[in-house]
Design a protein around this motif. Sequence first.
Motif, PDB file in Angstrom:
ATOM      1  N   LEU A 117       0.869  -1.088  -0.023  1.00  0.00           N
ATOM      2  CA  LEU A 117      -0.100  -0.014   0.067  1.00  0.00           C
ATOM      3  C   LEU A 117       0.990   1.312   0.124  1.00  0.00           C
ATOM      4  CD1 LEU A 117      -2.646  -0.903   2.719  1.00  0.00           C
ATOM      5  CD2 LEU A 117      -2.967  -0.827   0.480  1.00  0.00           C
ATOM      6  N   PRO A 118       0.072   2.506  -0.465  1.00  0.00           N
ATOM      7  CA  PRO A 118       1.205   3.733  -0.245  1.00  0.00           C
ATOM      8  C   PRO A 118       1.038   3.972   1.244  1.00  0.00           C
ATOM      9  CG  PRO A 118      -0.731   3.963  -1.809  1.00  0.00           C
ATOM     10  CD  PRO A 118      -0.761   2.606  -1.138  1.00  0.00           C
ATOM     11  N   THR A 119       2.198   4.649   1.504  1.00  0.00           N
ATOM     12  CA  THR A 119       2.376   4.549   3.033  1.00  0.00           C
ATOM     13  C   THR A 119       1.248   5.364   3.755  1.00  0.00           C
ATOM     14  OG1 THR A 119       4.976   5.124   2.640  1.00  0.00           O
ATOM     15  CG2 THR A 119       3.998   5.926   4.608  1.00  0.00           C
ATOM     16  N   ILE A 120       0.569   6.275   3.386  1.00  0.00           N
ATOM     17  CA  ILE A 120      -0.550   6.795   4.028  1.00  0.00           C
ATOM     18  C   ILE A 120      -1.821   5.984   4.223  1.00  0.00           C
ATOM     19  CG2 ILE A 120      -2.238   8.583   3.882  1.00  0.00           C
ATOM     20  CD1 ILE A 120      -0.446  10.459   2.463  1.00  0.00           C
ATOM     21  N   ASP A 121      -2.035   5.332   3.152  1.00  0.00           N
ATOM     22  CA  ASP A 121      -2.990   4.099   3.316  1.00  0.00           C
ATOM     23  C   ASP A 121      -2.518   2.971   4.152  1.00  0.00           C
ATOM     24  OD1 ASP A 121      -4.388   5.450   1.377  1.00  0.00           O
ATOM     25  OD2 ASP A 121      -3.958   4.062  -0.240  1.00  0.00           O
ATOM     26  N   LEU A 122      -1.089   2.906   4.352  1.00  0.00           N
ATOM     27  CA  LEU A 122      -0.788   1.871   5.250  1.00  0.00           C
ATOM     28  C   LEU A 122      -0.916   2.377   6.566  1.00  0.00           C
ATOM     29  CD1 LEU A 122       2.751  -0.061   5.312  1.00  0.00           C
ATOM     30  CD2 LEU A 122       2.049   1.156   7.372  1.00  0.00           C
ATOM     31  N   LEU A 123      -0.753   3.599   6.915  1.00  0.00           N
ATOM     32  CA  LEU A 123      -0.656   3.979   8.342  1.00  0.00           C
ATOM     33  C   LEU A 123      -2.204   4.082   9.075  1.00  0.00           C
ATOM     34  CD1 LEU A 123       1.478   7.337   8.062  1.00  0.00           C
ATOM     35  CD2 LEU A 123       2.187   5.347   9.199  1.00  0.00           C
ATOM     36  N   VAL A 124      -3.263   4.564   8.019  1.00  0.00           N
ATOM     37  CA  VAL A 124      -4.692   4.587   8.460  1.00  0.00           C
ATOM     38  C   VAL A 124      -5.190   3.243   8.607  1.00  0.00           C
ATOM     39  CG1 VAL A 124      -4.986   6.583   7.578  1.00  0.00           C
ATOM     40  CG2 VAL A 124      -5.460   4.630   6.052  1.00  0.00           C
ATOM     41  N   SER A 125      -4.680   2.109   8.148  1.00  0.00           N
ATOM     42  CA  SER A 125      -5.147   0.685   7.959  1.00  0.00           C
ATOM     43  C   SER A 125      -4.647  -0.353   8.908  1.00  0.00           C
ATOM     44  CB  SER A 125      -5.063   0.102   6.890  1.00  0.00           C
ATOM     45  OG  SER A 125      -3.751  -0.010   6.518  1.00  0.00           O
ATOM     46  N   VAL A 126      -3.422   0.051   9.476  1.00  0.00           N
ATOM     47  CA  VAL A 126      -2.780  -0.940  10.427  1.00  0.00           C
ATOM     48  C   VAL A 126      -3.277  -1.188  11.813  1.00  0.00           C
ATOM     49  CG1 VAL A 126      -0.861  -1.437   8.860  1.00  0.00           C
ATOM     50  CG2 VAL A 126      -0.760   0.333  10.850  1.00  0.00           C
ATOM     51  N   ASP A 127      -3.005  -2.362  12.579  1.00  0.00           N
ATOM     52  CA  ASP A 127      -3.276  -2.269  14.190  1.00  0.00           C
ATOM     53  C   ASP A 127      -1.948  -2.251  14.673  1.00  0.00           C
ATOM     54  OD1 ASP A 127      -6.397  -2.851  13.909  1.00  0.00           O
ATOM     55  OD2 ASP A 127      -5.328  -4.645  12.705  1.00  0.00           O
ATOM     56  N   ILE A 128      -0.951  -2.564  14.159  1.00  0.00           N
ATOM     57  CA  ILE A 128       0.544  -2.445  14.807  1.00  0.00           C
ATOM     58  C   ILE A 128       1.468  -1.824  13.679  1.00  0.00           C
ATOM     59  CG2 ILE A 128       2.328  -3.629  15.529  1.00  0.00           C
ATOM     60  CD1 ILE A 128       0.170  -5.920  16.200  1.00  0.00           C
ATOM     61  N   LEU A 129       2.236  -1.060  13.996  1.00  0.00           N
ATOM     62  CA  LEU A 129       3.040  -0.270  13.110  1.00  0.00           C
ATOM     63  C   LEU A 129       4.443  -0.473  13.738  1.00  0.00           C
ATOM     64  CD1 LEU A 129       3.807   1.363  10.624  1.00  0.00           C
ATOM     65  CD2 LEU A 129       3.626   3.447  11.996  1.00  0.00           C
TER      66      LEU A 129
END
Length: 514
Positions: A168-180
Motif C-alpha cells: 500500500l502507499p504509506t498513507i494508506d498503510l498508516l490508516v489501516s494497520v493495527d500495529i506499526l
Amino acid sequence: MYIATNIPLLDSTLALIQKEQVDLGQIDRDLSWSEASTKADGLLLSAGSELPDMVYEAHGQLAAIGLLNRDERLLDVPRATGAGILVLEPLRGESASQADFILMKILTEARTGKYDPVELAGKRLGILGFGPTGKEVARRAKAFGLQVVLSSEECNRVQADLYEADLLPTIDLLVSVDILVNLQTRAAVGEGRFGKDEIQLLRKEAIFIHLGDPQVLRMNEVVRALDWGYLNRFIIDLPPGYEEIQTVLSRYIGEACTIAAAGNTLEARRSIEREMARDLILALRGQAVESAMNIPRLRLAERRVHAPWLRLATLLGQMLGARLDRPPKQVNLYGGSEAPDLNEEALWAAFLEGLAHGLGEGRINRVSARHWADEAGIDRHWQAASQRPDGLSAAAATIRGSLEVGGSIRHQTIQLTRLDQFRFTAEPTAHLLLVPHANRPGMVGQVGTLLGARQVNIRGMVLGQKEEARDIALMWIMLDKAPNEDLLAEITALNGMIQPEYIFLPNELLTPID
C-alpha cells in the motif's frame, strides 16, 4: 594486513581473524589512536567516544572501518568518505535479535498492556523500513496469524509476494494497520520524516514500535502526541547516547522506552562481530561486500555483470584525465547498445576514480571519487541505451573542444574503440602514443623510422579513421616504454603531424578480466 579495534573481541571473532592470518591490535592497550590511524589497514569499532580528527586526516594506509553498531556520533561518514575510507555497517547480525525483541513487545502489549487484551491473529502489521530486520519481523509475524502490510514506496510486488504481504502507499498503510513497526533510517528517508501528521493517521489503539534512527522522528511532535493522548501504545528502543530523550519519554511510557535493548543479546553480538570482521578482511583484500555503506551497493549477481564494465569505466576515466590539465566542468557518460543495464552510481564512482588518477589525484579512490567530483564542481550527465556504437563512452568539454574516449567489452576483453572522432579497435596497453596526422602516404613510415632511431620499440599499431572526414587519421601506437618530451617534439615537427599525446595506463587496469 593489520586491523585495530577499540574493544576486546569475542573468542569466536578472534578465531576468525587468526584463521585469516590477520594481525590484530587493541587501541589504548597495544597502540594509540595516532598509531592506529597511520599503521592499521582497517578499524573494527564499537560505539564509544567520537573518533579523533587524526583518523580522517592521517592519509595513511587506513582503508576501511567496520562498525559494530549504528551510532552516527561515533563516525562522521561523509568525512570518512571524503578521506577515501570505506565504511561498513552491520546488515544481518542483529536482525534476528531485533525481530525477537519486536515480537516480544507486541505480545506483551497485546496481552498485558493497560488496555484490553487483543488477539493477534487477523490483525494488520505494517512495516516501514523493509531491510533485514523488517524481513525477520515479517517471517515471525506470519506464525502469529498477522497480516503483513508493506509500503509501496519502499518495496515492490515481488518482495511483498515473498511474505504474502499487502502493498500500500504509506498513507494508506498508516490508516489501516493495527500495529506499526518503524525501522526506517535517516539515510533512507531523511531527517524528521515521521511526526504529528503521521501519528494522527494511526488508529487510536494502534501499537506503534520504533526501532529505526531516532532522527527520523520529529521528537518534539512525538512528545506532544504523547502528552495529548494520541499515542497510547508507543514503544521505542533508542541507541546509546539518547539517555536524555529516554528520560523525557519515560515520563509518558515508562519501561516502553529502552536504550539499546533490541539487539542486546550475546548471539547478536557474536554474529555482528563475525560479520564485520569477515567483511572488513574481504574489503581490505579488494573484494566487494554488501555491508559497505558509502559506495554504491551491488548484489552478487549484479557484481558479476558490472565487474568488466566498471573496469572499462575506470580505464576510460584514466584516459580522459590524462588528456586534461584540470578537472572538466562537465562530463557526459553514454551507455551504448552493447552495454547491459548498469548501476549509474557505481559507474560514476568507477569512472571518476580513473578521471582523478589521470589528473594526478592519486589519493582519490572509488569511495571518495564522487565527493572529489562534487568538490571540483564537475557537472555529470549519464545517458543509458544511447545509439552510440561504443559500449561505453565519455566526453568532456574543454577549450580544445570536446575530448572523447570510448570502448566496449567483447569476449570478456576490454577493447578501446573511440578517441574523439576517430574509430578503431585496440586493446589497451601501459604506454600509448596517439598521433593524429594528415591522411596521406608515408606518414606511418616517418613515425616508425623516428621511433626506431631513438630505440623505442613499437609493440603494435592500429590506425583510426573518422567516420566522415578522411583527411585526418590517427596512429594508435603501443610502446614498451614512455617517450620523452624531446621525442614528442620531434614527432610534432614532422611534416603533416598534429600534436601527439602520450597516455600511461596502470597495470592494475590492464589485468585480464576474470
